[in-house]
Design a protein around this motif. Sequence first.
Motif, PDB file in Angstrom:
ATOM      1  N   HIS A 135     -11.876   2.681  -0.987  1.00 13.73           N
ATOM      2  CA  HIS A 135     -12.877   2.231  -1.960  1.00 13.73           C
ATOM      3  C   HIS A 135     -12.864   0.719  -2.147  1.00 13.73           C
ATOM      4  N   ASN A 137     -10.213  -0.972  -3.243  1.00 11.55           N
ATOM      5  CA  ASN A 137      -9.307  -1.365  -4.322  1.00 11.55           C
ATOM      6  C   ASN A 137      -8.032  -1.979  -3.731  1.00 11.55           C
ATOM      7  N   TYR A 139      -4.360  -2.784  -4.288  1.00 13.97           N
ATOM      8  CA  TYR A 139      -3.259  -2.351  -5.147  1.00 13.97           C
ATOM      9  C   TYR A 139      -2.077  -3.309  -5.007  1.00 13.97           C
ATOM     10  N   SER A 143      -2.307  -7.990  -9.338  1.00 11.12           N
ATOM     11  CA  SER A 143      -3.708  -8.014  -8.908  1.00 11.12           C
ATOM     12  C   SER A 143      -4.645  -8.292 -10.081  1.00 11.12           C
ATOM     13  N   GLN A 144      -4.274  -7.826 -11.289  1.00  7.60           N
ATOM     14  CA  GLN A 144      -5.041  -8.136 -12.490  1.00  7.60           C
ATOM     15  C   GLN A 144      -4.361  -9.226 -13.326  1.00  7.60           C
ATOM     16  N   THR A 412     -13.720  -2.389 -14.603  1.00 10.38           N
ATOM     17  CA  THR A 412     -12.352  -2.266 -14.098  1.00 10.38           C
ATOM     18  C   THR A 412     -11.437  -1.717 -15.183  1.00 10.38           C
ATOM     19  N   PHE A 422      -4.548  -2.380  -9.852  1.00  9.45           N
ATOM     20  CA  PHE A 422      -5.440  -2.729  -8.749  1.00  9.45           C
ATOM     21  C   PHE A 422      -6.646  -3.507  -9.251  1.00  9.45           C
ATOM     22  N   LEU A 423      -7.301  -4.175  -8.307  1.00 10.23           N
ATOM     23  CA  LEU A 423      -8.584  -4.838  -8.548  1.00 10.23           C
ATOM     24  C   LEU A 423      -9.448  -4.600  -7.323  1.00 10.23           C
ATOM     25  N   ASN A 424     -10.679  -4.174  -7.539  1.00 14.09           N
ATOM     26  CA  ASN A 424     -11.588  -3.942  -6.427  1.00 14.09           C
ATOM     27  C   ASN A 424     -11.985  -5.271  -5.788  1.00 14.09           C
ATOM     28  N   LYS A 425     -12.035  -5.284  -4.456  1.00 15.15           N
ATOM     29  CA  LYS A 425     -12.308  -6.540  -3.755  1.00 15.15           C
ATOM     30  C   LYS A 425     -13.699  -7.088  -4.060  1.00 15.15           C
TER      31      LYS A 425
END
Length: 458
Positions: A135, A137, A139, A143-144, A412, A422-425
């Motif tokens: 997706h 993400n 990890y 990342s956040q 998020t 995680f953070l989505n790219k």
Amino acid sequence: MELGCRNLVGYCGGLCLLYFLFISSISPTAAVGEEDPSSSSALIISRFQKYLQINTAHPNPQYYEAVDFFISQAKSLSLESQTLEFVKGKPLVLLKWPGSDPSLPSILLNSHTDVVPAEHDKWANHPFSAHIDSHGNVYARGSQDMKCVGLQYLEAIRRLKASGFQPIRSVYLSFVPDEEIGGHDGARKFAESDIFKDLNVGIVLDEGLASPNEHYRTFYAERSPWWLVIKATGAPGHGSKLYDNTAMENLLKSIESVRRFRASQFDLVKAGLKAEGEVISVNMAFLKAGTTSPTGFVMNLQPSEAEAGFDIRVPPNGDPEALERRIAEEWAPTSRNMTFRFKHKVSVFDKSGRPVLTATDSSNPWWILLEEAVIKANGKLGKPEIFPASTDARYFRELGLPAIGFSPMANTPILLHDHNEFLNKDEYLKGIEAYESIIKAYASYVENPRSAGSKDEL
């Protein structure tokens, strides 16, 4: 033969036309991308992964690996750089993008390089592998919180430089250590230093929080930490005896009083009357009592001492004097053989005696510029908030400087300090666009001379 030549000419003409249409369709931005392969999304994400893979978790953060990484990034962008060590073994990287008018107050983009520890067995993938799932993400621990922001600053500057933008104000980037353990040897010493004074900072950007909805969150203040230890004493006694004023009994009365206060504050949040950052939070951090033995605790002995520790967070609009009276009179009264002390206590007031907060109205041009810049980048801002915990921004606000907490992560889940952070790219890339717009607006801003004169007179 004549027919073949005509076909050849037609074929060549078609190729030329196709080539012309292709060249005409390339926008200036795409052309810049062709000249600078480092601006591709794949490489941007790869650099993010590389930073995330540096294990800067406490208690042994690999700070010098992070330093090498940022120095290499600075060289690739032709930024000035220096490494400072206010405390040995805790390096701080300071980068500079010089402005054309050094007399104007500068912009400071602050981020911390350290992260909290991760329980590896609780993660689906190694917390420092920067694994990307199907997706998109990413990890990784940090990342956040907040390696994303530190690198988004640099990626935004990369884009601005590629576009030919020249800042009027100087832009500084600080990558500081130790925020996760209080920031005393990092941002605090930096803010108190002569080096910081010479930067002539006018505005500071620091970290915020992820937002579960489409609106970015912004923070203009934060709650001050008060780490309280309450101690009860009393005569020891047999485990079967009932009598008044034992250490444990008195401490339990205090814990119950604290619990009721906590519930009253939490009820305001649950009812929607106040945001989490606007109430006083109290959470018990430890309970220490009992007489130890080789097999655990002595079960037939009531101890003569008992302690409990509480993590209290006080908002800038709170009443610290009323809270201290409550602690002295209700939570740890001397009439019950109780005492209290603070392991850590941060004032809700700055050095001028004013509440430590940043204005979020027309009186603060930096706030207005940020609002406009986010909208230009097709982002949406929610209502400005008080940060529920603490960040390094407080050290700059205590000096009277405006500081805004902002981490562009919309849609998020909030996973700072959690397992499988995680953070989505795609969100990461959108955040770069937001910072590109903000940095451009801030670095281009020149105050109206008349307004500046009026401000000086005031």
